[in-house]
Design a protein around this motif. Structure first.
Motif, PDB file in Angstrom:
ATOM      1  N   SER A  15     -13.094   1.326  -6.256  1.00 54.32           N
ATOM      2  CA  SER A  15     -13.260   0.539  -4.775  1.00 54.32           C
ATOM      3  C   SER A  15     -12.138  -0.405  -4.547  1.00 54.32           C
ATOM      4  N   LEU A  16     -11.629  -1.182  -4.513  1.00 57.25           N
ATOM      5  CA  LEU A  16     -10.630  -2.416  -4.383  1.00 57.25           C
ATOM      6  C   LEU A  16      -9.428  -1.653  -3.949  1.00 57.25           C
ATOM      7  N   PHE A  17      -9.463  -0.836  -4.765  1.00 55.94           N
ATOM      8  CA  PHE A  17      -8.232   0.451  -4.231  1.00 55.94           C
ATOM      9  C   PHE A  17      -8.248   1.074  -2.971  1.00 55.94           C
ATOM     10  N   ASN A  18      -9.042   1.634  -2.781  1.00 55.21           N
ATOM     11  CA  ASN A  18      -9.751   1.876  -1.696  1.00 55.21           C
ATOM     12  C   ASN A  18      -9.541   0.670  -0.465  1.00 55.21           C
ATOM     13  N   ILE A  19     -10.032  -0.314  -0.726  1.00 56.42           N
ATOM     14  CA  ILE A  19      -9.786  -1.480   0.652  1.00 56.42           C
ATOM     15  C   ILE A  19      -8.859  -1.854   1.030  1.00 56.42           C
ATOM     16  N   ILE A  20      -7.648  -1.793  -0.377  1.00 60.29           N
ATOM     17  CA  ILE A  20      -6.803  -2.761   0.247  1.00 60.29           C
ATOM     18  C   ILE A  20      -5.160  -1.696   0.273  1.00 60.29           C
ATOM     19  N   THR A  21      -5.138  -0.165   0.275  1.00 59.10           N
ATOM     20  CA  THR A  21      -4.993   0.460   0.912  1.00 59.10           C
ATOM     21  C   THR A  21      -5.357   1.262   1.709  1.00 59.10           C
ATOM     22  N   SER A  22      -4.308   2.156   2.842  1.00 54.88           N
ATOM     23  CA  SER A  22      -4.626   2.488   4.016  1.00 54.88           C
ATOM     24  C   SER A  22      -4.082   3.964   4.050  1.00 54.88           C
ATOM     25  N   SER A  23      -3.608   4.032   2.587  1.00 61.24           N
ATOM     26  CA  SER A  23      -3.281   5.465   2.393  1.00 61.24           C
ATOM     27  C   SER A  23      -2.817   5.902   0.941  1.00 61.24           C
ATOM     28  N   PHE A  24      -3.268   6.945   0.834  1.00 61.26           N
ATOM     29  CA  PHE A  24      -2.676   7.091  -0.859  1.00 61.26           C
ATOM     30  C   PHE A  24      -2.294   8.676  -1.540  1.00 61.26           C
ATOM     31  N   ALA A  25      -0.887   8.825  -2.136  1.00 59.49           N
ATOM     32  CA  ALA A  25      -0.653   9.920  -2.678  1.00 59.49           C
ATOM     33  C   ALA A  25      -0.981  10.082  -4.422  1.00 59.49           C
ATOM     34  N   HIS A  26      -0.950  11.540  -4.361  1.00 58.34           N
ATOM     35  CA  HIS A  26      -0.569  11.689  -5.700  1.00 58.34           C
ATOM     36  C   HIS A  26       0.237  12.358  -6.106  1.00 58.34           C
TER      37      HIS A  26
END
Ligand code: GDP
Ligand code: K
Length: 266
Positions: A15-26
């Protein structure tokens, strides 16, 4: 700037990861296992999400990833998320990470649950006991999120946590540290030594064979001493007990009922 995001399962890490990051990549899998490696961006800050784990000393494939990442990733610091309602269990991992001595932000999440219960967590005191920066957050109400995002733009150095493990274990730590002296592993030697003593195979396996044998002898002798002196039923148990006692002391000093808190402060 790059952080590893670590915590027990179900603490609100995703949840925190999703809130504080604007984008992510595998970015593929972690070496040798089928666990996806995910990197998120919070402004210029990179955050590498790690699988939930109860201990640095791995007892499963997922947990092995954390040990692996601590040893092999390049990072400026750690973001350690804990569940404010289960501090006693959660701080066990934190203690291990603090022994590593890497810059660490302790994120006390689910603080909305604690607020509702009428308890107060004195983060200043936790910070003093553990020697690291503490930030209270709620992924649900978004409390503390802006502060967290702001704080991680800078790395705050903290002193490694030094627990008193008693004579027998301390002597074993010193002996193993001697053996690790010429080693190329960049992590703190006393962290490596205590991890090896509690059975962290992924660290022990980095040693070359003759060192490994010498270390195994130290482990066996130390365990015999621990049992003979009735300190615990095993070496791992003795290490666990010391950490658990420390955590209980921290919690009893830092978790207070609202009424008592007001009395102390005003
Ligand atoms: P993870 O396993 O650590 O990644 O945890 P998740 O992010 O999947 O969260 C676990 C559960 O806790 C989910 O149901 C979330 O909605 C909930 N949760 C996460 N953060 C908070 C929080 O700050 N407060 C409350 N009340 N619930 C939360
Ligand atoms: K989850």
């Amino acid at each position: 700037m790059k952080y590893l995001l670590v915590g027990n399962p179900n603490v609100g890490k995703s949840s925190l990861f999703n809130i504080i990051t604007s984008s992510f990549a595998h970015v593929g899998n972690w070496s040798g296992v089928t666990v996806e490696k995910t990197i998120g961006k919070s402004g210029d800050v990179d955050i590498i999400d790690l699988p939930g784990t109860y201990s640095v000393c791995p007892s499963s494939e997922d947990e092995g990833v954390v040990s692996y990442a601590l040893l092999n990733e390049h990072y400026n610091g750690l973001i350690n998320v804990v569940d404010a309602t289960h501090l006693k269990r959660n701080l066990y991992l934190s203690v291990q990470l603090l022994e590593l001595g890497a810059p660490l932000y302790l994120v006390v999440n689910m603080i909305d649950e604690v607020d509702r219960s009428g308890m107060i967590i004195d983060t200043e005191k936790i910070s003093k006991h553990l020697g690291c920066t503490v930030i209270k957050t709620s992924a649900r109400t978004k409390k503390g999120i802006d502060e967290l995002k702001l704080r991680i733009k800078d790395v705050v150095v903290n002193k490694p946590l030094k627990l008193e493990y008693g004579d027998i274990i301390s002597q074993a730590i010193d002996k193993i540290k001697q053996l690790l002296r010429a080693d190329r592993i960049h992590l703190r030697r006393s962290f490596l030594a205590i991890q090896i003593l509690e059975g962290n195979e992924s660290i022990l396996n980095l040693m070359d064979l003759n060192k490994k044998e010498a270390i195994q002898t130290i482990i066996e002798e130390t365990e015999q001493e621990i049992i003979k002196n009735k300190i615990a039923l095993s070496l791992k148990g003795a290490i666990f007990n010391v950490r658990r006692k420390f955590i209980e002391e921290v919690i009893s000093d830092c978790l207070i009922k609202e009424k008592e808190f007001n009395r102390v402060k005003h």
